[in-house]
Design a protein around this motif. Structure first.
Motif, short mmCIF file in Angstrom:
data_model
loop_
_atom_site.label_atom_id
_atom_site.label_comp_id
_atom_site.label_asym_id
_atom_site.label_seq_id
_atom_site.Cartn_x
_atom_site.Cartn_y
_atom_site.Cartn_z
N UNK A 80 24.15 39.21 28.55
CA UNK A 80 23.93 38.08 27.65
C UNK A 80 24.04 38.49 26.19
N UNK A 81 23.51 39.66 25.85
CA UNK A 81 23.53 40.11 24.45
C UNK A 81 24.93 40.50 23.99
N UNK A 82 25.86 40.70 24.94
CA UNK A 82 27.21 41.12 24.59
C UNK A 82 28.23 39.99 24.64
N UNK A 83 27.78 38.77 24.96
CA UNK A 83 28.72 37.66 25.04
C UNK A 83 29.35 37.42 23.68
N UNK A 84 30.67 37.25 23.70
CA UNK A 84 31.40 37.04 22.46
C UNK A 84 31.89 38.30 21.79
N UNK A 85 31.44 39.46 22.28
CA UNK A 85 31.88 40.72 21.69
C UNK A 85 33.21 41.14 22.32
N UNK A 86 34.16 41.60 21.51
CA UNK A 86 35.49 41.91 22.06
C UNK A 86 35.50 43.09 23.02
N UNK A 87 34.66 44.12 22.78
CA UNK A 87 34.66 45.29 23.65
C UNK A 87 34.31 44.98 25.08
N UNK A 88 33.11 44.42 25.35
CA UNK A 88 32.74 44.08 26.73
C UNK A 88 33.69 43.08 27.35
N UNK A 89 34.21 42.15 26.56
CA UNK A 89 35.16 41.16 27.11
C UNK A 89 36.44 41.85 27.58
N UNK A 90 36.92 42.82 26.80
CA UNK A 90 38.14 43.55 27.18
C UNK A 90 37.90 44.41 28.42
N UNK A 91 36.72 45.03 28.51
CA UNK A 91 36.39 45.84 29.69
C UNK A 91 36.36 44.96 30.95
N UNK A 92 35.74 43.79 30.83
CA UNK A 92 35.66 42.86 31.97
C UNK A 92 37.06 42.40 32.38
N UNK A 93 37.88 42.06 31.39
CA UNK A 93 39.23 41.60 31.69
C UNK A 93 40.08 42.70 32.30
N UNK A 94 39.89 43.93 31.84
CA UNK A 94 40.65 45.06 32.38
C UNK A 94 40.31 45.28 33.85
N UNK A 95 39.02 45.19 34.19
CA UNK A 95 38.61 45.34 35.59
C UNK A 95 39.28 44.28 36.45
N UNK A 96 39.29 43.02 35.96
CA UNK A 96 39.92 41.95 36.72
C UNK A 96 41.40 42.15 36.91
N UNK A 97 42.06 42.78 35.90
CA UNK A 97 43.50 43.00 35.99
C UNK A 97 43.85 44.18 36.88
N UNK A 98 42.93 45.14 37.02
CA UNK A 98 43.24 46.39 37.72
C UNK A 98 42.74 46.43 39.16
N UNK A 99 41.69 45.68 39.46
CA UNK A 99 41.03 45.82 40.76
C UNK A 99 41.21 44.54 41.58
N UNK A 100 41.63 44.71 42.82
CA UNK A 100 41.78 43.60 43.75
C UNK A 100 40.58 43.62 44.71
N UNK A 101 39.89 42.49 44.80
CA UNK A 101 38.68 42.41 45.62
C UNK A 101 38.91 41.49 46.82
N UNK A 102 38.57 42.00 48.01
CA UNK A 102 38.56 41.18 49.22
C UNK A 102 37.09 40.84 49.50
N UNK A 103 36.61 39.74 48.95
CA UNK A 103 35.19 39.43 48.98
C UNK A 103 34.65 39.29 50.40
N UNK A 104 35.38 38.62 51.27
CA UNK A 104 34.89 38.42 52.63
C UNK A 104 34.72 39.74 53.37
N UNK A 105 35.67 40.65 53.18
CA UNK A 105 35.60 41.95 53.85
C UNK A 105 34.79 42.97 53.05
N UNK A 106 34.49 42.67 51.79
CA UNK A 106 33.73 43.61 50.97
C UNK A 106 34.53 44.85 50.60
N UNK A 107 35.83 44.67 50.36
CA UNK A 107 36.71 45.80 50.06
C UNK A 107 37.27 45.69 48.65
#
Length: 320
Positions: A278-305
């Motif tokens: 919550x304290x980091x919302x709007x900050x470019x650093x944490x936002x870029x880290x979150x976006x990078x994870x989404x771009x790099x990692x594929x998640x199979x939620x049902x299988x937990x992989x």
């Protein structure tokens, strides 16, 4: 040769900044422990997880076997008995290192050692030049205020750090001399000796963000992802360990438990490290880290992989 190997181990322990299991030492490193004397000392580490005694590739949780012994379950080897010495660890006596470095540089004893925080120390003044010892060159490069804190008039500053993996030229401008710990010093006679500069030394420029492992830097602290951010994205220590663990599976879909064990972290799943607080919302650093994870990692939620497709053609790295 023993002195060279001993100094190489000292430099590795200093750069890492954490204890290492004796079982992970190479045969050459183990052979110089008796030579190092007070430079290294035994220490206690968390015994709830150990490096698999059989393959020495995975960190596995330890439990009692009900008969006074201990076992761990390696994802590759299955149940493995754990002996007392499997958790034996050692660490560098960093007070010893700093004091011996002062002697090697001829720093007057009346000058104290100042801890500047996060792996940086001011050892004192050598011939009126302030001397900084840092665990990581990138730490000093990305916080130039450290140099301003120790600068005396127009005098030069010496910065001593372990060599980074990707040297690319002089890291500092005029007035700051960088000394590579491995090259400019050595272990001799139970102490540390300064080695003279090579007669035709060529300055090297360091860019710690240079991609080495796919889009990642050699230590997974940076990723170059133009679609996410025009400049390299810097990660925290925990995030870099998660990314390095994912990379080590070379694109294979893997459970969160295996990933977090290999990363040596207690979080339940990889994405925990990339949530925006919550304290980091709007900050470019944490936002870029979150976006990078989404771009790099594929998640199979049902299988937990979880998988990192860009690592499929990459080279596996060893996690410590």
């Amino acid at each position: 040769m023993a002195a060279h190997d001993a100094w190489a181990l000292i430099c590795r322990l200093f750069a890492g900044g954490t204890p290492v299991l004796r079982a992970t030492l190479s045969s050459r490193e183990a052979s110089v422990l008796s030579v190092l004397g007070k430079a290294v000392k035994p220490t206690v580490v968390d015994q709830s997880f150990v490096l698999c005694p059989h393959c020495q590739q995975h960190r596995a949780q330890v439990w009692g076997d009900g008969r006074g012994g201990r076992m761990c379950r390696c994802p590759d080897c299955g149940p493995v008995a754990v002996e007392a010495n499997d958790g034996a660890a050692l660490t560098l006596d960093e007070d010893w290192l700093r004091q011996k470095m002062r002697l090697a540089l001829g720093i007057e004893s009346r000058d104290g050692i100042d801890d500047l925080g996060d792996g940086v120390w001011r050892l004192g003044d050598a011939r009126r030049s302030p001397v900084l010892l840092a665990r990581d060159l990138a730490r000093v490069l990305h916080e130039p205020a450290l140099l301003d804190r120790v600068r005396v008039g127009s005098g030069d500053i010496r910065v001593i750090t372990p060599k980074p993996s990707t040297p690319r030229g002089s890291p500092f401008g005029a007035g700051v001399e960088w000394m590579a710990l491995e090259d400019r010093f050595t272990f001799y006679g139970g102490g540390i000796t300064l080695i003279g500069a090579p007669p035709s030394a060529t300055p090297v420029v360091i860019d710690p963000a240079t991609p080495v492992n796919g889009p990642f830097s050699t230590d997974f602290r940076w990723a170059t992802l133009p679609d996410v951010q025009t400049t390299p994205i810097q990660f925290t220590d925990g995030q870099s360990r998660v990314l390095g663990a994912l990379w080590s599976f070379k694109g294979e879909a893997t459970t969160a438990e295996r990933i977090m064990q290999r990363a040596g972290l207690d979080s339940a799943k990889p994405s925990d490290l990339f949530k925006i607080k919550a304290k980091d919302k709007g900050k470019p650093g944490p936002a870029a880290q979150h976006a990078a994870y989404g771009a790099l990692v594929v998640t199979q939620q049902r299988a937990g992989l979880y998988a990192m497709p860009c690592a499929a053609a990459g080279k596996e790295v060893a996690m410590t």
